[in-house]
Design an enzyme around this catalytic site. Structure first.
Site, PDB file in Angstrom:
ATOM      1  CG  ASN A 148     -10.788 -30.976   1.241  1.00 60.84           C
ATOM      2  OD1 ASN A 148     -10.063 -31.910   0.943  1.00 60.84           O
ATOM      3  ND2 ASN A 148     -10.654 -30.309   2.363  1.00 60.84           N
ATOM      4  CD  GLU A 246      -1.549 -34.428   7.851  1.00 61.16           C
ATOM      5  OE1 GLU A 246      -2.197 -33.619   8.545  1.00 61.16           O
ATOM      6  OE2 GLU A 246      -0.346 -34.679   8.064  1.00 61.16           O
ATOM      7  CG  LEU A 247      -7.205 -38.143  10.334  1.00 63.79           C
ATOM      8  CD1 LEU A 247      -7.406 -39.075  11.522  1.00 63.79           C
ATOM      9  CD2 LEU A 247      -7.495 -38.873   9.028  1.00 63.79           C
ATOM     10  CB  CYS A 280      -8.695 -30.067   6.918  1.00 67.74           C
ATOM     11  SG  CYS A 280      -7.169 -29.455   6.180  1.00 67.74           S
ATOM     12  CD  GLU A 458       0.208 -34.820   3.822  1.00 68.75           C
ATOM     13  OE1 GLU A 458      -0.427 -33.838   3.440  1.00 68.75           O
ATOM     14  OE2 GLU A 458       0.034 -35.971   3.357  1.00 68.75           O
TER      15      GLU A 458
HETATM   16  P1  NAD Z   1     -13.163 -39.414   3.166  1.00 67.16           P
HETATM   17  O1  NAD Z   1     -12.563 -39.958   4.412  1.00 67.16           O
HETATM   18  O2  NAD Z   1     -14.572 -39.733   2.863  1.00 67.16           O
HETATM   19  O3  NAD Z   1     -12.336 -39.882   1.890  1.00 67.16           O
HETATM   20  C1  NAD Z   1     -10.945 -39.633   1.765  1.00 67.16           C
HETATM   21  C2  NAD Z   1     -10.362 -40.655   0.800  1.00 67.16           C
HETATM   22  O4  NAD Z   1     -10.438 -41.946   1.396  1.00 67.16           O
HETATM   23  C3  NAD Z   1     -11.090 -40.755  -0.525  1.00 67.16           C
HETATM   24  O5  NAD Z   1     -10.150 -40.947  -1.578  1.00 67.16           O
HETATM   25  C4  NAD Z   1     -11.950 -41.986  -0.334  1.00 67.16           C
HETATM   26  O6  NAD Z   1     -12.302 -42.607  -1.547  1.00 67.16           O
HETATM   27  C5  NAD Z   1     -11.019 -42.856   0.481  1.00 67.16           C
HETATM   28  N1  NAD Z   1     -11.675 -43.938   1.232  1.00 67.16           N
HETATM   29  C6  NAD Z   1     -12.962 -44.018   1.621  1.00 67.16           C
HETATM   30  N2  NAD Z   1     -13.184 -45.194   2.238  1.00 67.16           N
HETATM   31  C7  NAD Z   1     -12.022 -45.869   2.255  1.00 67.16           C
HETATM   32  C8  NAD Z   1     -11.609 -47.139   2.751  1.00 67.16           C
HETATM   33  N3  NAD Z   1     -12.450 -47.970   3.359  1.00 67.16           N
HETATM   34  N4  NAD Z   1     -10.331 -47.495   2.614  1.00 67.16           N
HETATM   35  C9  NAD Z   1      -9.441 -46.653   2.016  1.00 67.16           C
HETATM   36  N5  NAD Z   1      -9.778 -45.460   1.497  1.00 67.16           N
HETATM   37  C10 NAD Z   1     -11.044 -45.060   1.613  1.00 67.16           C
HETATM   38  O7  NAD Z   1     -12.922 -37.833   3.232  1.00 67.16           O
HETATM   39  P2  NAD Z   1     -13.462 -36.729   2.239  1.00 67.16           P
HETATM   40  O8  NAD Z   1     -14.911 -36.515   2.509  1.00 67.16           O
HETATM   41  O9  NAD Z   1     -13.015 -37.031   0.843  1.00 67.16           O
HETATM   42  O10 NAD Z   1     -12.623 -35.451   2.710  1.00 67.16           O
HETATM   43  C11 NAD Z   1     -13.064 -34.540   3.664  1.00 67.16           C
HETATM   44  C12 NAD Z   1     -12.377 -34.789   4.992  1.00 67.16           C
HETATM   45  O11 NAD Z   1     -10.969 -34.695   4.834  1.00 67.16           O
HETATM   46  C13 NAD Z   1     -12.738 -33.766   6.045  1.00 67.16           C
HETATM   47  O12 NAD Z   1     -12.932 -34.422   7.267  1.00 67.16           O
HETATM   48  C14 NAD Z   1     -11.498 -32.891   6.112  1.00 67.16           C
HETATM   49  O13 NAD Z   1     -11.309 -32.205   7.325  1.00 67.16           O
HETATM   50  C15 NAD Z   1     -10.429 -33.885   5.869  1.00 67.16           C
HETATM   51  N6  NAD Z   1      -9.223 -33.215   5.422  1.00 67.16           N
HETATM   52  C16 NAD Z   1      -8.131 -33.176   6.251  1.00 67.16           C
HETATM   53  C17 NAD Z   1      -6.990 -32.494   5.860  1.00 67.16           C
HETATM   54  C18 NAD Z   1      -5.771 -32.429   6.737  1.00 67.16           C
HETATM   55  O14 NAD Z   1      -4.703 -32.146   6.207  1.00 67.16           O
HETATM   56  N7  NAD Z   1      -5.885 -32.687   8.027  1.00 67.16           N
HETATM   57  C19 NAD Z   1      -6.964 -31.856   4.626  1.00 67.16           C
HETATM   58  C20 NAD Z   1      -8.099 -31.900   3.821  1.00 67.16           C
HETATM   59  C21 NAD Z   1      -9.219 -32.609   4.226  1.00 67.16           C
END
Ligand code: NAD
Length: 478
Positions: A148, A246-247, A280, A458
């Site tokens: 995102n 960061e979730l 997020c 962060e």
């Molecule tokens: P995601 O968890 O699907 O993927 C994030 C990253 O993790 C990607 O690079 C993905 O390829 C990798 N990944 C997937 N499976 C993995 C595994 N088994 N082991 C290691 N890495 C793996 O998330 P997304 O859909 O790309 O992003 C959206 C989410 O991120 C939303 O929930 C959003 O709220 C969150 N987000 C949080 C913040 C924050 O700062 N808190 C900022 C931006 C986005």
């Protein structure tokens, strides 16, 4: 074909496998990137491991110089990188440019801290001895980045890691690697030694997983969904790796009866619909004091209706497509489920019609009222342009509903009453409370969620601590 960067070289996957990167607005293939195997990841980690000690011994001034120079190069190339980001991610060109600027500012912020990292002198009970606490880099760090904000969320990890003397392997999201690769190249153009920063492209289950288990990786900086974050934490625990997570979030915004309603309506519109709602810290639940709810909606809804949806490369577009077809389906399902439970749409709740929208993942900005409190759009994270709006009777009611969530990332209150603002800031369980301010993260302030929104921070000077170990040294002076 774009390639990975390992040891300063542009490399393909050993077996030649590639993945296509699609434009979410048109469905067209933008480019291809390597689809790395576990062996490719291991090689990148080995290279980073070889490079980190030398980088750790490089002067703080030199480390800062590389970051400052990279920031300069980002600004020189901003149009090109932002266009690439819009093509692979879907957000508007203006939003991509803001993100690239923020990337550069973040590098400068940490470059400025490079020569301010300090330890402590500690007197001990025995007079011929004293203690020192020194800061040392952790070693090889992995950055796992979502789609995102593929630019700024990568920068949030690279900048403190490199300033603190670590090396890094970056894994961008499978669908947004292109701007990230370009930026990693700019670090090298700015004089970063080969091997200190590497980028490997491929699926999370292969590339991400190997980074989690590889014993040479000492720290995982992860941003993504809460469910993936839990998995990261579990696997990292086996090797006691350091993690920052960061979730997901479901930020509440509370508008009180004494608020500046024009300012609040603008902030709600930008706060929910920027990046097509895929942020997020987007406003994901809106709580309006009953007495001002109708007036607020009269101001807010026209702003939502005016948001032009379309290809992010068109200058008049304010909301691009959702990032993937699957992402759009998830949002549609949440909206439809809420409507089936009694919610009423005041805007959107459907795809836009017309030839220009036929091939992209477009969805109209959506506002819902009368949403059942147990609907998924309230209980879970809705990662798209749909906003449930609730009426509350007073501040206690608003705070109770705001806190009734597994998430605790951001929150805001809109009021001109300092007592209400303070009470909300103290009682809302979230890592950020903005008072009369848009939900945006500042470089200077630590950012990170409470509850299931994350672990660690962060931004701010605090982020550096997550890339350093404190080492105690005792010096005897007989
Ligand atoms: P995601 O968890 O699907 O993927 C994030 C990253 O993790 C990607 O690079 C993905 O390829 C990798 N990944 C997937 N499976 C993995 C595994 N088994 N082991 C290691 N890495 C793996 O998330 P997304 O859909 O790309 O992003 C959206 C989410 O991120 C939303 O929930 C959003 O709220 C969150 N987000 C949080 C913040 C924050 O700062 N808190 C900022 C931006 C986005």
């Amino acid at each position: 074909m774009a390639k990975m960067i390992v040891g300063g070289e542009h490399v393909a996957a050993r077996d030649g496998a590639v993945m296509e990167i699609h434009n979410p607005a048109t469905g067209e293939v933008v480019d291809t990137v390597p689809r790395a195997s576990v062996e490719d990841v291991r090689q990148a980690v080995d290279v980073a491991y070889e490079a980190w000690r030398k980088w750790a011994e490089t002067s703080a001034a030199k480390r800062a110089e590389v970051l400052y120079k990279t920031a300069e190069l980002v600004r020189e190339n901003i149009k090109e990188i932002a266009t690439l980001e819009t093509k692979e991610q879907g957000k508007t060109l203006r939003e991509s440019q803001i993100e690239c600027s923020r990337f550069a500012e973040n590098l400068e912020y940490y470059a400025g801290l490079a020569n301010k990292i300090r330890g402590e002198y500690v007197p001990l009970a025995e007079h011929d001895k004293y203690g020192l606490v020194v800061k040392q880099p952790v070693g090889v760090c992995a950055a796992i980045v979502p789609w995102n904000f593929p630019v700024s969320l990568m920068g949030n990890k690279i900048a403190p890691a490199l300033v603190a003397g670590n090396s890094m392997v970056v894994k961008p999201a499978s669908t947004t690697p292109l701007a990230a690769i370009r930026l990693v190249q700019l670090f090298h153009d700015a004089g970063l030694p080969a091997g200190v920063l590497n980028i490997v492209t491929g699926p999370g289950g292969v590339v991400g997983e190997e980074l989690l288990v590889n014993p040479k990786v000492r720290k995982i900086a992860f941003t993504g969904e809460t469910v993936t974050g839990k998995h990261v934490m579990e696997v990292a625990a086996r090797e006691v790796k350091r993690v920052t997570l960061e979730l997901g979030g479901s930020d509440p915004m509370i508008v009180c009866d004494d608020a500046d309603l024009d300012a609040a309506a603008s902030a709600a519109s930008v706060g929910r619909f920027f990046n097509c709602g895929q942020a997020c810290l987007a406003v994901k639940r809106l709580y309006l004091f009953d007495s001002i709810a109708d007036t607020f909606l009269e101001k807010f809804l026209p702003k939502v209706e005016r948001l032009k949806v379309g290809n992010g490369l068109s200058p008049d577009v304010r909301t691009g497509p959702l990032h993937t077809a699957k992402q759009r389906e998830e949002v549609e399902e949440m909206v439809q489920e809420a409507i089936a439970g009694g919610a009423k749409p005041l805007a959107g709740a459907k795809r836009p019609e017309g030839e220009e929208y036929a091939k992209g993942n477009f969805y109209l900005p959506t506002v819902l009222v009368d949403v059942p409190p147990d609907a998924r759009i309230v209980r879970e994270e809705c990662f798209g342009p749909a906003l449930p709006v609730f009426r509350v009777k007073d501040l206690d009611d608003a705070i109770a509903q705001a806190n009734d969530s597994q998430y605790g990332l951001g929150s805001s209150i809109w009021t001109n009453n300092i007592a209400k603002a303070r009470e909300a800031a103290e009682r809302i369980e979230a890592g950020y409370t903005w008072i009369n301010n848009l939900h945006v993260a500042y470089d200077e302030l630590p950012f990170g969620g409470f509850k299931q929104s994350g672990y660690g921070k962060e931004h701010g000077v605090e982020a550096l601590d997550y890339y350093m170990e404190s080492k105690s040294i005792v010096i005897a002076t007989p």
